[in-house]
Design an enzyme around this catalytic site. Sequence first.
Site, PDB file in Angstrom:
ATOM      1  N   LYS A  22       0.834  -1.211   0.000  1.00 53.18           N
ATOM      2  CA  LYS A  22       0.000   0.000   0.000  1.00 53.18           C
ATOM      3  C   LYS A  22       0.862   1.252   0.000  1.00 53.18           C
ATOM      4  O   LYS A  22       0.609   2.203  -0.754  1.00 53.18           O
ATOM      5  CB  LYS A  22      -0.909  -0.006   1.224  1.00 53.18           C
ATOM      6  CG  LYS A  22      -1.653   1.298   1.468  1.00 53.18           C
ATOM      7  CD  LYS A  22      -2.433   1.272   2.758  1.00 53.18           C
ATOM      8  CE  LYS A  22      -1.568   1.483   3.989  1.00 53.18           C
ATOM      9  NZ  LYS A  22      -1.183   2.898   4.191  1.00 53.18           N
ATOM     10  N   ASN A  23       1.890   1.261   0.831  1.00 53.09           N
ATOM     11  CA  ASN A  23       2.713   2.463   0.972  1.00 53.09           C
ATOM     12  C   ASN A  23       3.626   2.705  -0.225  1.00 53.09           C
ATOM     13  O   ASN A  23       4.230   3.771  -0.333  1.00 53.09           O
ATOM     14  CB  ASN A  23       3.543   2.382   2.256  1.00 53.09           C
ATOM     15  CG  ASN A  23       2.691   2.540   3.501  1.00 53.09           C
ATOM     16  OD1 ASN A  23       1.560   3.038   3.430  1.00 53.09           O
ATOM     17  ND2 ASN A  23       3.201   2.093   4.633  1.00 53.09           N
ATOM     18  N   ARG A  98      -3.345  10.666   5.062  1.00 54.16           N
ATOM     19  CA  ARG A  98      -2.227  11.603   5.010  1.00 54.16           C
ATOM     20  C   ARG A  98      -1.427  11.501   3.718  1.00 54.16           C
ATOM     21  O   ARG A  98      -0.824  12.483   3.275  1.00 54.16           O
ATOM     22  CB  ARG A  98      -1.303  11.368   6.210  1.00 54.16           C
ATOM     23  CG  ARG A  98      -1.921  11.741   7.549  1.00 54.16           C
ATOM     24  CD  ARG A  98      -1.007  11.378   8.711  1.00 54.16           C
ATOM     25  NE  ARG A  98      -1.676  11.606   9.991  1.00 54.16           N
ATOM     26  CZ  ARG A  98      -1.517  12.688  10.732  1.00 54.16           C
ATOM     27  NH1 ARG A  98      -0.719  13.647  10.331  1.00 54.16           N
ATOM     28  NH2 ARG A  98      -2.151  12.814  11.881  1.00 54.16           N
ATOM     29  N   CYS A 122      -4.526   8.436  10.237  1.00 55.38           N
ATOM     30  CA  CYS A 122      -4.510   7.835  11.570  1.00 55.38           C
ATOM     31  C   CYS A 122      -4.015   8.827  12.616  1.00 55.38           C
ATOM     32  O   CYS A 122      -3.140   9.644  12.354  1.00 55.38           O
ATOM     33  CB  CYS A 122      -3.592   6.612  11.591  1.00 55.38           C
ATOM     34  SG  CYS A 122      -4.281   5.158  10.794  1.00 55.38           S
ATOM     35  N   ARG A 127       2.996  14.224  12.469  1.00 55.91           N
ATOM     36  CA  ARG A 127       3.512  13.994  11.130  1.00 55.91           C
ATOM     37  C   ARG A 127       3.408  15.255  10.271  1.00 55.91           C
ATOM     38  O   ARG A 127       2.735  15.288   9.239  1.00 55.91           O
ATOM     39  CB  ARG A 127       2.772  12.826  10.462  1.00 55.91           C
ATOM     40  CG  ARG A 127       3.027  11.502  11.140  1.00 55.91           C
ATOM     41  CD  ARG A 127       2.700  10.326  10.248  1.00 55.91           C
ATOM     42  NE  ARG A 127       1.289  10.015  10.238  1.00 55.91           N
ATOM     43  CZ  ARG A 127       0.766   8.944   9.662  1.00 55.91           C
ATOM     44  NH1 ARG A 127       1.550   8.077   9.059  1.00 55.91           N
ATOM     45  NH2 ARG A 127      -0.530   8.711   9.698  1.00 55.91           N
ATOM     46  N   PRO A 128       4.071  16.332  10.664  1.00 57.28           N
ATOM     47  CA  PRO A 128       3.915  17.599   9.947  1.00 57.28           C
ATOM     48  C   PRO A 128       4.469  17.522   8.532  1.00 57.28           C
ATOM     49  O   PRO A 128       5.372  16.744   8.231  1.00 57.28           O
ATOM     50  CB  PRO A 128       4.720  18.575  10.797  1.00 57.28           C
ATOM     51  CG  PRO A 128       5.763  17.736  11.463  1.00 57.28           C
ATOM     52  CD  PRO A 128       5.070  16.428  11.743  1.00 57.28           C
ATOM     53  N   VAL A 129       3.897  18.357   7.650  1.00 57.48           N
ATOM     54  CA  VAL A 129       4.385  18.422   6.276  1.00 57.48           C
ATOM     55  C   VAL A 129       5.374  19.568   6.101  1.00 57.48           C
ATOM     56  O   VAL A 129       5.743  19.901   4.976  1.00 57.48           O
ATOM     57  CB  VAL A 129       3.208  18.581   5.287  1.00 57.48           C
ATOM     58  CG1 VAL A 129       2.301  17.365   5.336  1.00 57.48           C
ATOM     59  CG2 VAL A 129       2.418  19.853   5.574  1.00 57.48           C
ATOM     60  N   ASP A 130       5.823  20.146   7.216  1.00 61.23           N
ATOM     61  CA  ASP A 130       6.769  21.259   7.133  1.00 61.23           C
ATOM     62  C   ASP A 130       7.994  20.900   6.301  1.00 61.23           C
ATOM     63  O   ASP A 130       8.495  21.724   5.517  1.00 61.23           O
ATOM     64  CB  ASP A 130       7.234  21.673   8.538  1.00 61.23           C
ATOM     65  CG  ASP A 130       6.098  22.187   9.400  1.00 61.23           C
ATOM     66  OD1 ASP A 130       4.942  21.978   9.021  1.00 61.23           O
ATOM     67  OD2 ASP A 130       6.383  22.777  10.456  1.00 61.23           O
ATOM     68  N   LEU A 131       8.516  19.681   6.476  1.00 62.46           N
ATOM     69  CA  LEU A 131       9.724  19.286   5.754  1.00 62.46           C
ATOM     70  C   LEU A 131       9.465  19.253   4.253  1.00 62.46           C
ATOM     71  O   LEU A 131      10.348  19.611   3.460  1.00 62.46           O
ATOM     72  CB  LEU A 131      10.214  17.923   6.243  1.00 62.46           C
ATOM     73  CG  LEU A 131      10.607  17.834   7.729  1.00 62.46           C
ATOM     74  CD1 LEU A 131      11.058  16.423   8.072  1.00 62.46           C
ATOM     75  CD2 LEU A 131      11.711  18.833   8.050  1.00 62.46           C
ATOM     76  N   ASP A 312       5.885   0.906  11.766  1.00 62.67           N
ATOM     77  CA  ASP A 312       4.627   0.260  11.413  1.00 62.67           C
ATOM     78  C   ASP A 312       4.525  -1.171  11.940  1.00 62.67           C
ATOM     79  O   ASP A 312       3.488  -1.814  11.770  1.00 62.67           O
ATOM     80  CB  ASP A 312       4.428   0.254   9.895  1.00 62.67           C
ATOM     81  CG  ASP A 312       3.870   1.574   9.388  1.00 62.67           C
ATOM     82  OD1 ASP A 312       3.523   2.432  10.211  1.00 62.67           O
ATOM     83  OD2 ASP A 312       3.775   1.739   8.152  1.00 62.67           O
ATOM     84  N   ILE A 334       9.778   7.419  16.089  1.00 69.53           N
ATOM     85  CA  ILE A 334       9.277   8.035  14.859  1.00 69.53           C
ATOM     86  C   ILE A 334       8.052   8.908  15.128  1.00 69.53           C
ATOM     87  O   ILE A 334       8.004  10.079  14.757  1.00 69.53           O
ATOM     88  CB  ILE A 334       8.938   6.961  13.813  1.00 69.53           C
ATOM     89  CG1 ILE A 334      10.120   5.997  13.614  1.00 69.53           C
ATOM     90  CG2 ILE A 334       8.562   7.621  12.488  1.00 69.53           C
ATOM     91  CD1 ILE A 334      11.384   6.630  13.110  1.00 69.53           C
ATOM     92  N   ARG A 404      -7.968  -0.252   5.688  1.00 68.31           N
ATOM     93  CA  ARG A 404      -7.127   0.708   4.970  1.00 68.31           C
ATOM     94  C   ARG A 404      -5.850   0.048   4.452  1.00 68.31           C
ATOM     95  O   ARG A 404      -5.262   0.516   3.478  1.00 68.31           O
ATOM     96  CB  ARG A 404      -6.756   1.881   5.870  1.00 68.31           C
ATOM     97  CG  ARG A 404      -7.910   2.802   6.220  1.00 68.31           C
ATOM     98  CD  ARG A 404      -7.421   3.992   7.033  1.00 68.31           C
ATOM     99  NE  ARG A 404      -6.239   4.573   6.415  1.00 68.31           N
ATOM    100  CZ  ARG A 404      -5.134   4.878   7.070  1.00 68.31           C
ATOM    101  NH1 ARG A 404      -5.028   4.657   8.357  1.00 68.31           N
ATOM    102  NH2 ARG A 404      -4.106   5.411   6.434  1.00 68.31           N
TER     103      ARG A 404
END
Length: 425
Positions: A22-23, A98, A122, A127-131, A312, A334, A404
């Site tokens: 999936k990933n 996400r 989830c 899990r910021p998207v700043d990076l 995971d 993580i 999912r």
Amino acid sequence: MDRIRIEGGRALKGTIRVGGAKNAALPLMAASLLTDETLALANVPRAGDIATMAGLLGELGVRIDGDAGAGPDCGSLRLGAGALTATTAPYDLVRKMRASVLVLGPLLARHGHARVSLPGGCAIGTRPVDLHLEALAQLGAEIELDEGYIEARAPNGLKGAHVVFPVATVGGTENLLMAAVLAKGETVLANAAREPEVSDLARCLCAMGALIDGIGTDTLRIQGADRLHGARHAVIADRIETASYAVAAAITGGELAIEGAALEHIEAVADVLAKAGVRVTASEGGIAVAGGDNRLRGVDVMTEPFPGFPTDMQAQIMALMALADGASMITETIFENRFMHVPELNRMGANINVHGASAIVRGVPGLSGAQVMATDLRASFSLVLAGLAAEGETVVNRVYHLDRGYERLEEKLTGCGAVIERIRD
């Protein structure tokens, strides 16, 4: 809302075939936005997140066709983004997953504009998207946050740059990789994520005409191309599904042949299982897992980026350690909110105490079935594992999380001797 009922205490024996990852499939689907030609993907899992991404791409105007694929555990998709009708990824779709933010890089690179809602998914951490955004800005993107949306523009196109990620980020690496393949000049991504899913994306992009060096390492060099073309690509096997079923064999004292699996993708998990007394060996077409005759041994585990122990798999290995001899310390590095399964495991008789980023697991002789509540995708599977090993009946509620990422879960486990069924309300 669906529930899963399990009668525990039966050793699993048989064969399970894992599907595509999936990933890996999600960023590959997003990569279809980089070309006006067709991207054909094989070995695509039939998981809930795949349907969510397909819905999002369809909203953008991507033409999507699918068929039955090569077997019961995989499908194929043909994605054509020749005539997009929008460059906005709306909140109602992005909030469900996400990984939806992965459309940002390719939309920006090919169309010069993207409006993407800040993501959901989830509840396992910020899990910021700043990076992602800081790195895209280094490629020349103009980025603003407006009413919960990322507004990104590159009116003159993106330009290559030397980007150093302060921490390895899988999603950030994938987004930047897709943006860089159409940027002018050379882009270097340093401290890039090394996960197999990132390498799978890079290989697909190369098949589409991209020039990428350093695949599989933490430094990726990308020579920007004027355009990409269509391609055919098969999604790699799901290493988390593989490792999850390996733990299922271990926790029930059973023996499973896991077809389609790649041992090199789960070496960190296999090492922990070996220390616990479980045999994991490569076999023709997959791996073989055999639970030990004696009681499991406790093993300390720390999650790390690949090739370390995957976050995971933290919940699943905790369920296993709950039945091991002695104490184990499981440290999560993580995500900061990924111990929500602990109270549910304790309801089943586990002895787990959380101290900050670590959980102390003191092994108990056995678990008892109970009503439990799933809190996220991987925690859901940890509760299924506990139910398979427990005495009596376990009912896992809110299993939409499971759907999912795991396809035909009940069918696969039933085929190996488990007593498990879905209850549809």
